[in-house]
Scaffold this motif. Structure first.
Motif: not given
Length: 45
Positions: A15-18, A20-22, A24-25, A27
């Protein structure tokens, strides 16, 4: 205990990609709100 840690590591990698995306949003949203609020203080009215 070792099994729990191994399954935790696998879950993090899966789940690392999800994650990171969450993050980033979130931030970007905080930065946008902060820039809008500081912009209002510079130009009253």
């Amino acid at each position: 205990m070792v099994r729990k840690m191994n399954s935790f590591k696998k879950g993090m990698l899966k789940h690392s990609l999800s994650i990171i995306v969450i993050l980033s949003i979130i931030h970007i949203g905080i930065a946008y709100i902060h820039s809008r609020e500081s912009g209002r203080a510079d130009f009253p009215g």
